[in-house]
Structures are given as C-alpha cells and as structure tokens.
Design a protein around this motif. Structure first.
Motif, PDB file in Angstrom:
ATOM      1  N   LEU A 197       0.812  -1.218   0.000  1.00  0.00           N
ATOM      2  CA  LEU A 197       0.000   0.000   0.000  1.00  0.00           C
ATOM      3  C   LEU A 197       0.847   1.271   0.000  1.00  0.00           C
ATOM      4  O   LEU A 197       0.335   2.362   0.221  1.00  0.00           O
ATOM      5  CB  LEU A 197      -0.921   0.005   1.230  1.00  0.00           C
ATOM      6  CG  LEU A 197      -1.861  -1.199   1.369  1.00  0.00           C
ATOM      7  CD1 LEU A 197      -2.635  -1.107   2.672  1.00  0.00           C
ATOM      8  CD2 LEU A 197      -2.804  -1.281   0.180  1.00  0.00           C
ATOM      9  N   GLU A 198       2.142   1.149  -0.287  1.00  0.00           N
ATOM     10  CA  GLU A 198       3.048   2.293  -0.222  1.00  0.00           C
ATOM     11  C   GLU A 198       2.630   3.432  -1.138  1.00  0.00           C
ATOM     12  O   GLU A 198       2.735   4.605  -0.782  1.00  0.00           O
ATOM     13  CB  GLU A 198       4.476   1.860  -0.566  1.00  0.00           C
ATOM     14  CG  GLU A 198       5.153   1.050   0.530  1.00  0.00           C
ATOM     15  CD  GLU A 198       6.592   0.738   0.207  1.00  0.00           C
ATOM     16  OE1 GLU A 198       7.137   1.370  -0.718  1.00  0.00           O
ATOM     17  OE2 GLU A 198       7.177  -0.142   0.863  1.00  0.00           O
ATOM     18  N   HIS A 199       2.180   3.086  -2.351  1.00  0.00           N
ATOM     19  CA  HIS A 199       1.801   4.145  -3.298  1.00  0.00           C
ATOM     20  C   HIS A 199       0.553   4.893  -2.830  1.00  0.00           C
ATOM     21  O   HIS A 199       0.404   6.083  -3.109  1.00  0.00           O
ATOM     22  CB  HIS A 199       1.601   3.583  -4.706  1.00  0.00           C
ATOM     23  CG  HIS A 199       0.662   2.419  -4.798  1.00  0.00           C
ATOM     24  ND1 HIS A 199       0.748   1.300  -3.996  1.00  0.00           N
ATOM     25  CD2 HIS A 199      -0.401   2.198  -5.619  1.00  0.00           C
ATOM     26  CE1 HIS A 199      -0.203   0.446  -4.312  1.00  0.00           C
ATOM     27  NE2 HIS A 199      -0.921   0.977  -5.287  1.00  0.00           N
ATOM     28  N   TYR A 200      -0.336   4.212  -2.106  1.00  0.00           N
ATOM     29  CA  TYR A 200      -1.495   4.900  -1.546  1.00  0.00           C
ATOM     30  C   TYR A 200      -1.109   5.731  -0.324  1.00  0.00           C
ATOM     31  O   TYR A 200      -1.640   6.829  -0.118  1.00  0.00           O
ATOM     32  CB  TYR A 200      -2.584   3.882  -1.183  1.00  0.00           C
ATOM     33  CG  TYR A 200      -3.330   3.354  -2.387  1.00  0.00           C
ATOM     34  CD1 TYR A 200      -4.138   4.188  -3.148  1.00  0.00           C
ATOM     35  CD2 TYR A 200      -3.219   2.014  -2.769  1.00  0.00           C
ATOM     36  CE1 TYR A 200      -4.820   3.713  -4.263  1.00  0.00           C
ATOM     37  CE2 TYR A 200      -3.898   1.530  -3.881  1.00  0.00           C
ATOM     38  CZ  TYR A 200      -4.689   2.382  -4.625  1.00  0.00           C
ATOM     39  OH  TYR A 200      -5.358   1.920  -5.729  1.00  0.00           O
ATOM     40  N   GLU A 201      -0.181   5.222   0.455  1.00  0.00           N
ATOM     41  CA  GLU A 201       0.310   5.996   1.606  1.00  0.00           C
ATOM     42  C   GLU A 201       1.001   7.272   1.127  1.00  0.00           C
ATOM     43  O   GLU A 201       0.957   8.303   1.806  1.00  0.00           O
ATOM     44  CB  GLU A 201       1.275   5.156   2.444  1.00  0.00           C
ATOM     45  CG  GLU A 201       0.631   3.985   3.178  1.00  0.00           C
ATOM     46  CD  GLU A 201      -0.323   4.425   4.281  1.00  0.00           C
ATOM     47  OE1 GLU A 201      -0.350   5.631   4.627  1.00  0.00           O
ATOM     48  OE2 GLU A 201      -1.048   3.553   4.806  1.00  0.00           O
ATOM     49  N   LYS A 202       1.628   7.205  -0.040  1.00  0.00           N
ATOM     50  CA  LYS A 202       2.291   8.386  -0.600  1.00  0.00           C
ATOM     51  C   LYS A 202       1.270   9.483  -0.909  1.00  0.00           C
ATOM     52  O   LYS A 202       1.539  10.671  -0.704  1.00  0.00           O
ATOM     53  CB  LYS A 202       3.058   8.015  -1.868  1.00  0.00           C
ATOM     54  CG  LYS A 202       3.869   9.169  -2.459  1.00  0.00           C
ATOM     55  CD  LYS A 202       4.701   8.709  -3.641  1.00  0.00           C
ATOM     56  CE  LYS A 202       5.524   9.863  -4.196  1.00  0.00           C
ATOM     57  NZ  LYS A 202       6.366   9.435  -5.353  1.00  0.00           N
TER      58      LYS A 202
END
Length: 342
Positions: free
Chosen positions: A135-140
C-alpha cells in the motif's frame, strides 16, 4: 512533419507592440486595461489560435480542478457506471476527471498514481487492483495531503474514506438463497483473499454454510482473478470431482459466465443439476440463457457517494477529521440460473 509552434502570450504582445503583462491582464479582463486594448488582444489571440494554459494558471492558484479516478478495469459495468456518476457529480462543481486503468496490475497502478500526483490533482478516487498487496503508493498520496477516497476495493490499514457494499452480508444472502433452493453442496469461485472484499466474501460464504449446517469443503473453494477463463477452468475442475457441487457461487459475474459456458458444453442442466450465482450485475447477466442470478452492488449510488465524499474533504466548511466509512446494502437479483423451486 514538423509540429506547429505553440502560440504564447509573448507572440500576441509582439504582434500588438505591447507588454506580455498587458496581454495577460487583457485576457483576464483586468479593470486597468482599456476596452479597446482588450478587444485588440482577443482578436489577435483568436487569429493566432492562442490556447491558454489553464492547468498552469490553476496550479499557480494552488488548485488544478482535476480529480484522478483509478479503476481496475473499464470493461466492467460496475466500474463504468460508478465512474459515470463520479464524473457527473464532480463536473457540476467545476472539476475535470482523469480516468486511469490499472488493468488489475500493481505495477501499472503505481505508475498511474505517480502520474496523477505529478500533474497535481486535487484528489484521487480509487479502487485497488487485484494484484495489489503493498500500500506504499497509496500511503504516498496521503503523505502529500491529497484527499484519497477508496471505493469497492480497499484495505483497513489505509485509514481513508471509503464507499462500498457489505461484502460479508452479500455472500450470506447468496448462500441463504441457494439453501432455499434445496442446494446442499455449494462451491465458491472467489477472488484473491489478500484483497479485503474477497476475504469478506469468502468469510460470509463460510459463516452462512455453518449457520445452515451445510458442509464446508475446502476443495470447493478457490481463488482467482475472476475472469471468464478462470470460471471455465475452475468449473471444469469442480465437475471432475468424485462428489461435484450442486451449486456454484462466483464472486464475479465474468467467472460465473465462464462457469455457465462449461456447464452448457458438458450438458449439465442449469439450474436443475447445478445452480449458479454471480456478483456485480454485469449487463450480460440478464441477457444470457439462463439469465444469471447476481448481486447488485448499486454502482451508481457508490459513484455518487464517492464524489460527494471527495467534495466534503475539499470543502473547509464541511471538513470533518473523522473518516467516512459508508457501507451500502446490496441486493440479490434472483434469475433463472438459481431458481430451482417455483
């Protein structure tokens, strides 16, 4: 063939012998610019086919009036109807929508989000790809302060606004219906269980089997991308079992269609020998024979509510620190593929 030179404010200024600043003010109807100059500037701009850079202007003001919408697939009736309502609602508030498709690919989803952030969208409304596990890209998105609203597919860890149906309850409804049709051995063609919605659907499926004292046989439960070919492959495997099921519940209508194709090819009568239920209420479910029973996810309402949630997030007067988790009741549409009793 060489590209034509893009006309700028400087070109208009040179044609009229005035400053670029004066041209800019004239185009923006500044009160300190004479009516005669405004008319002259607009005539030259039209003659030279000048196209203003509205995005650059909006960004200077700190707002792009662009909203990114990320969906897994465009060939889904659910997503197309949801997007239609998102666009319809946001356009009334002056927003333009950029639609990006992940095609169920994690890599493409990441790239699309990078692109949306690069053009500085005012917000992103998204539904996750099947392949997504990180989910890193959403956390970004969240770290940049860009409003993120998820719909249909999401994960609890994201801690963002969400709009969708109760997937657990939807599966429960399907099993209850099949039990009422005197089905005793029900198979489930599921999505990947690392995805929250499919995890909830299989849990609802199993809990309903327990409630109605029906057997839970793990050989009848599968994971897939829920494409037509997945439905065909899994249905073929189920029919080869020593004790095949008498009903199949697919967590997606495309998989249900693939299953129906195999049943017809092998001469299995639907619903007499095998009941079938899908999920999503795709357009074809009411057109094929027999018509396919399915869950209506109320896509248009979900799209409208997702857009409304975004509008609340960007309206200071309506800002609420509490996250909105909007769960909508789904509807089981009973058609010929599962209607054993009259």
């Amino acid at each position: 063939m060489r590209n034509k030179k893009k006309i700028t404010i400087k070109d208009i200024a040179e044609a009229l012998g005035i400053t670029p600043s004066a041209v800019s003010k004239a185009l923006n109807d500044h009160p300190r610019i004479s009516k005669q100059t405004k008319i002259a500037v607009k005539e030259v701009a039209k003659k030279l086919n000048y196209q203003p850079n509205n995005l650059a202007s909006a960004l200077r003001k700190g707002k792009s009036n662009l909203v990114g919408v990320m969906i897994p697939r465009t060939n889904s009736n659910f997503f197309s109807l949801a997007v239609e309502k998102i666009v319809e609602r946001l356009s009334k508030e002056g927003y333009n929508v950029i639609i990006a498709q992940s095609n169920e690919s994690f890599e493409r989803e990441c790239k699309n989000i990078e692109s949306l952030l690069l053009i500085q969208v005012d917000g992103i409304i998204a539904s996750m790809a099947n392949e997504t596990t990180s989910l890193e890209h959403y956390e970004k998105i969240k770290s940049k302060g860009v409003p993120l609203i998820m719909f249909d597919r999401w994960e609890d860890e994201l801690d963002v606004d969400y709009v969708g149906i109760d997937d657990y309850k939807s599966s429960f409804l399907v099993v209850e219906h099949l039990k009422q049709q005197n089905c005793r051995r029900i198979a489930h063609i599921g999505g990947y269980k690392h995805t929250r919605i499919y995890k909830k659907r299989v849990k609802g499926f199993k809990d309903a089997l327990k409630k109605y004292e029906l057997p839970i046989d793990e050989t009848l439960i599968s994971e897939s991308s829920l494409l037509i070919e997945d439905g065909r492959r899994i249905m073929s495997q189920l029919l080869e079992l020593p004790d095949p099921p008498d009903a199949v519940y697919a967590a997606g209508d495309f998989a249900a269609l693939g299953a129906l194709q195999v049943l017809e090819e092998q001469g299995v009568q639907v619903p007499e020998d095998m009941a079938l239920v899908g999920f999503s209420n795709e357009t074809f479910t009411s057109l094929v024979k027999p018509s396919i029973s399915t869950i209506n996810q109320r896509s248009e309402l979900i799209g409208t509510l997702a857009a409304e949630t975004f509008l609340k997030r960007v309206d200071d007067s309506k800002w609420d620190p509490k996250l909105n988790k909007t769960m909508i009741d789904s509807e089981l549409i009973i058609r010929n593929s599962s209607l054993k009793t009259k």
